[in-house]
Enzyme design. Structure first.
Site, mmCIF file in Angstrom:
data_model
loop_
_atom_site.group_PDB
_atom_site.id
_atom_site.type_symbol
_atom_site.label_atom_id
_atom_site.label_comp_id
_atom_site.label_asym_id
_atom_site.label_seq_id
_atom_site.Cartn_x
_atom_site.Cartn_y
_atom_site.Cartn_z
ATOM 1 N N CYS A 155 -50.038 -24.592 90.922
ATOM 2 C CA CYS A 155 -50.312 -23.202 91.295
ATOM 3 C C CYS A 155 -51.587 -22.717 90.605
ATOM 4 O O CYS A 155 -51.573 -22.396 89.419
ATOM 5 C CB CYS A 155 -49.131 -22.313 90.903
ATOM 6 S SG CYS A 155 -49.421 -20.573 91.227
ATOM 7 N N CYS A 178 -51.417 -19.084 89.297
ATOM 8 C CA CYS A 178 -50.660 -18.918 88.048
ATOM 9 C C CYS A 178 -51.468 -19.426 86.855
ATOM 10 O O CYS A 178 -51.515 -18.788 85.810
ATOM 11 C CB CYS A 178 -49.348 -19.711 88.082
ATOM 12 S SG CYS A 178 -48.490 -19.679 89.639
ATOM 13 N N ASP A 179 -52.074 -20.599 86.994
ATOM 14 C CA ASP A 179 -52.620 -21.287 85.815
ATOM 15 C C ASP A 179 -54.148 -21.365 85.773
ATOM 16 O O ASP A 179 -54.702 -21.686 84.718
ATOM 17 C CB ASP A 179 -52.067 -22.729 85.771
ATOM 18 C CG ASP A 179 -50.545 -22.728 85.684
ATOM 19 O OD1 ASP A 179 -50.001 -21.775 85.104
ATOM 20 O OD2 ASP A 179 -49.916 -23.667 86.199
#
Ligand SMILES: Cc1cc2nc3c(=O)[nH]c(=O)nc-3n(C[C@H](O)[C@H](O)[C@H](O)COP(=O)(O)OP(=O)(O)OC[C@H]3O[C@@H](n4cnc5c(N)ncnc54)[C@H](O)[C@@H]3O)c2cc1C
Length: 306
Positions: A133, A136-137
């Site tokens: 992701c 997200c990261d």
């Protein structure tokens, strides 16, 4: 025991739309969600192909708006995971982490999860440089080099997102050509900090505490090389989230729930919508269309039953 007429499992765009249509049809509707509303859509930084928005819209904003819309029509949303389903005299009993729920009909909208690459180092370094992701990261890799592995829409979209943050994106793709939409490919080609490694596969993800490099094999000449980098973002396909319902419902050879053109599954009274079913296109627009149709099919089923 909690009781509802239409139980929707999963609050991605398919499930939230099913909740909107179910509640607006006058039914008691409950949407179960194990993590957060919006599903994969909520993890997409910019959705630019969902009709109705002339400019890209954040997936999170779409998710919040769809959830509020469902709640406005009287749909309940419960934070719990479905863990099993059995047929019961008045419909179905769904086991959940918040206790069992009895439902006259069930709409399965549990989506998909990322497929693993299956190479040494991937599992060991997951969350320590291996990610599925970018939204997200990605910010954790500001100014560093990363790899994106895959050649479909998700891989190209996420490479575009990462190229705004990181120093360089290396795309590793096992074929010579991409499956992704040509428009997104063109936008990526305009980025100066993207390097392509085509006809290449990842042999291993390397590092002790965190990802330090990946070993790549060129399929044309069988040579291998090591790419030093800080992160590996993997987009090589998806597996349907059906562990909780696969004992009841028929699946196809890829593990997708089999559903007909009214989104009826192999069990009368259970419907499937969105990415989790045997669909030719996994997008927000198709998930939303599926959610609407599945709710109306569930409504027709309930009316026929009365
Ligand atoms: C990186 C990436 C970028 C994308 N970009 C775009 C884009 O630009 N445009 C576009 O149209 N589409 C895009 N997509 C695809 C789009 O996000 C999906 O097609 C869409 O979200 C599918 O919706 P869904 O409701 O079927 O499933 P999901 O969105 O996956 O939602 C399923 C939900 O079910 C929940 N769930 C799963 N199992 C259970 C259980 N047992 N109990 C309770 N809840 C459960 C999950 O937590 C999840 O919230 C992208 C996808 C990815 C991964």
């Amino acid at each position: 025991m909690k009781q509802t007429e239409i139980l929707v499992v999963g609050a991605g765009p398919a499930g939230l739309t099913a909740g909107i249509y179910a509640a607006r049809s006058g039914h008691k509707a409950l949407v179960l969600e194990k993590s957060f509303a919006g599903g994969q859509m909520a993890l997409t930084s910019e959705v630019e192909n969902y009709p109705g928005f002339s400019e890209p819209v954040s997936g999170m904003l779409l998710a919040q708006t769809m959830e509020q819309q469902a709640i406005r029509f009287g749909c309940d949303v419960l934070n719990a995971e479905a863990t099993g389903i059995t047929a019961a005299p008045a419909g179905f009993e769904v086991a959940t982490t918040a206790g069992p729920v009895a439902a006259a009909t069930v709409i399965v909208c549990s989506g998909v999860k990322p497929k693993l690459l299956g190479v040494p180092g991937e599992k060991e370094l997951s969350g320590r440089g291996v990610s599925y992701c970018a939204v997200c990261d990605g910010p954790l890799f500001k100014g560093r080099e990363v790899a994106v592995i895959g050649g479909g829409d998700s891989a190209i979209d996420e490479a575009l997102y990462l190229s705004n943050i990181v120093a360089r994106v290396h795309i590793i793709h096992r074929r010579d050509e991409f499956r992704a939409c040509p428009f997104a490919q063109q936008r990526l080609r305009e980025r100066a900090n993207v390097t392509y490694h085509l006809s290449c596969v990842v042999e291993s993800v390397n590092g002790t505490q965190r990802v330090e490099s990946i070993t790549v094999k060129n399929l044309k000449d069988a040579s291998t090389f090591v790419l030093p980098l800080g992160g590996a973002f993997i987009y090589v396909g998806w597996l349907p989230n059906t562990a909780w319902c696969s004992s009841l419902l028929a699946l196809d050879e890829s593990g997708n729930i089999k559903a007909d053109d009214r989104l009826c599954t192999s069990v009368p009274g259970v419907f499937a919508a969105g990415d989790v079913r045997n669909t030719p296109l996994r997008q927000v627009a198709t998930a939303v269309g599926d959610g609407a149709l599945a709710a109306i099919s569930a409504h027709d089923f309930l009316i026929g039953k009365r």
